[in-house]
Write a protein that holds these residues in place. Structure first.
Motif, PDB file in Angstrom:
ATOM      1  N   THR A 183      81.211  31.721   6.555  1.00  0.00           N
ATOM      2  CA  THR A 183      80.194  32.588   7.135  1.00  0.00           C
ATOM      3  C   THR A 183      78.836  31.944   6.903  1.00  0.00           C
ATOM      4  N   TYR A 184      78.071  31.858   7.952  1.00  0.00           N
ATOM      5  CA  TYR A 184      76.754  31.242   7.889  1.00  0.00           C
ATOM      6  C   TYR A 184      75.696  32.313   8.126  1.00  0.00           C
ATOM      7  N   ARG A 210      63.468  24.219   2.115  1.00  0.00           N
ATOM      8  CA  ARG A 210      63.194  23.257   1.043  1.00  0.00           C
ATOM      9  C   ARG A 210      64.349  22.261   0.903  1.00  0.00           C
ATOM     10  N   LEU A 211      65.586  22.755   0.978  1.00  0.00           N
ATOM     11  CA  LEU A 211      66.752  21.868   0.929  1.00  0.00           C
ATOM     12  C   LEU A 211      66.763  20.925   2.137  1.00  0.00           C
ATOM     13  N   TYR A 212      66.371  21.438   3.289  1.00  0.00           N
ATOM     14  CA  TYR A 212      66.280  20.622   4.496  1.00  0.00           C
ATOM     15  C   TYR A 212      65.286  19.480   4.296  1.00  0.00           C
ATOM     16  N   LEU A 213      64.104  19.801   3.771  1.00  0.00           N
ATOM     17  CA  LEU A 213      63.077  18.766   3.559  1.00  0.00           C
ATOM     18  C   LEU A 213      63.519  17.731   2.529  1.00  0.00           C
ATOM     19  N   SER A 230      74.723  20.078   6.492  1.00  0.00           N
ATOM     20  CA  SER A 230      75.289  21.418   6.315  1.00  0.00           C
ATOM     21  C   SER A 230      76.105  21.518   5.030  1.00  0.00           C
ATOM     22  N   LEU A 231      76.594  20.406   4.528  1.00  0.00           N
ATOM     23  CA  LEU A 231      77.278  20.425   3.230  1.00  0.00           C
ATOM     24  C   LEU A 231      76.282  20.618   2.086  1.00  0.00           C
ATOM     25  N   VAL A 232      75.048  20.157   2.287  1.00  0.00           N
ATOM     26  CA  VAL A 232      73.991  20.364   1.294  1.00  0.00           C
ATOM     27  C   VAL A 232      73.436  21.784   1.413  1.00  0.00           C
ATOM     28  N   ILE A 233      73.152  22.190   2.641  1.00  0.00           N
ATOM     29  CA  ILE A 233      72.666  23.549   2.910  1.00  0.00           C
ATOM     30  C   ILE A 233      73.891  24.367   3.283  1.00  0.00           C
ATOM     31  N   PRO A 267      76.457  22.835  10.953  1.00  0.00           N
ATOM     32  CA  PRO A 267      75.849  21.597  11.458  1.00  0.00           C
ATOM     33  C   PRO A 267      74.999  21.814  12.713  1.00  0.00           C
ATOM     34  N   SER A 268      75.437  22.682  13.610  1.00  0.00           N
ATOM     35  CA  SER A 268      74.642  22.914  14.822  1.00  0.00           C
ATOM     36  C   SER A 268      73.335  23.639  14.503  1.00  0.00           C
TER      37      SER A 268
END
Length: 114
Positions: A52-53, A64-67, A93-96, A101-102
């Motif tokens: 679930t996303y 912040r995780l994205y950056l 997406s494995l990190v966040i 992924p999309s």
């Protein structure tokens, strides 16, 4: 007054024995018990495999995780063909973990710092 449904006509020459005797019923019960003993039934529930996303706006923590991910993979993110080869948004997406992924790819299109 007799009810025709309750009265059973007994034909001549037939014994009034029940069709199944006690020994037959007991042997069937014993056979069923043996089957249960031989084959244990596993009652397990399937786990929901689907992740679930989150939907909607990205939280500050997700951004912040994205950056941070962009900083660590700067050389890959600069070239579009490398993004496809490395499957970078799958790694992102494995990190966040709360984004697919999309969703990561869409967020990158909007907030690309380069």
């Amino acid at each position: 007054m007799t009810n025709p449904l309750n009265s059973i006509k007994v034909e001549e020459g037939l014994d009034e024995q029940p069709i199944e005797s006690k020994s037959t019923i007991e042997s069937v019960k014993q056979f069923a018990g043996d089957l249960k003993a031989q084959v244990p039934i596993k009652k397990t529930r399937r786990k929901n495999v689907r992740k679930t996303y989150n939907n909607g706006h990205w939280t500050q923590k997700e951004h912040r995780l994205y950056l941070q991910f962009i900083e660590t993979n700067k050389e890959i993110m600069m070239k579009s063909d490398m993004k496809k080869q490395e499957k970078i948004f799958k790694q992102m997406s494995l990190v966040i973990k709360t984004r697919s992924p999309s969703q990561c790819r869409s967020h990158h299109q909007k907030f690309n710092p380069f």
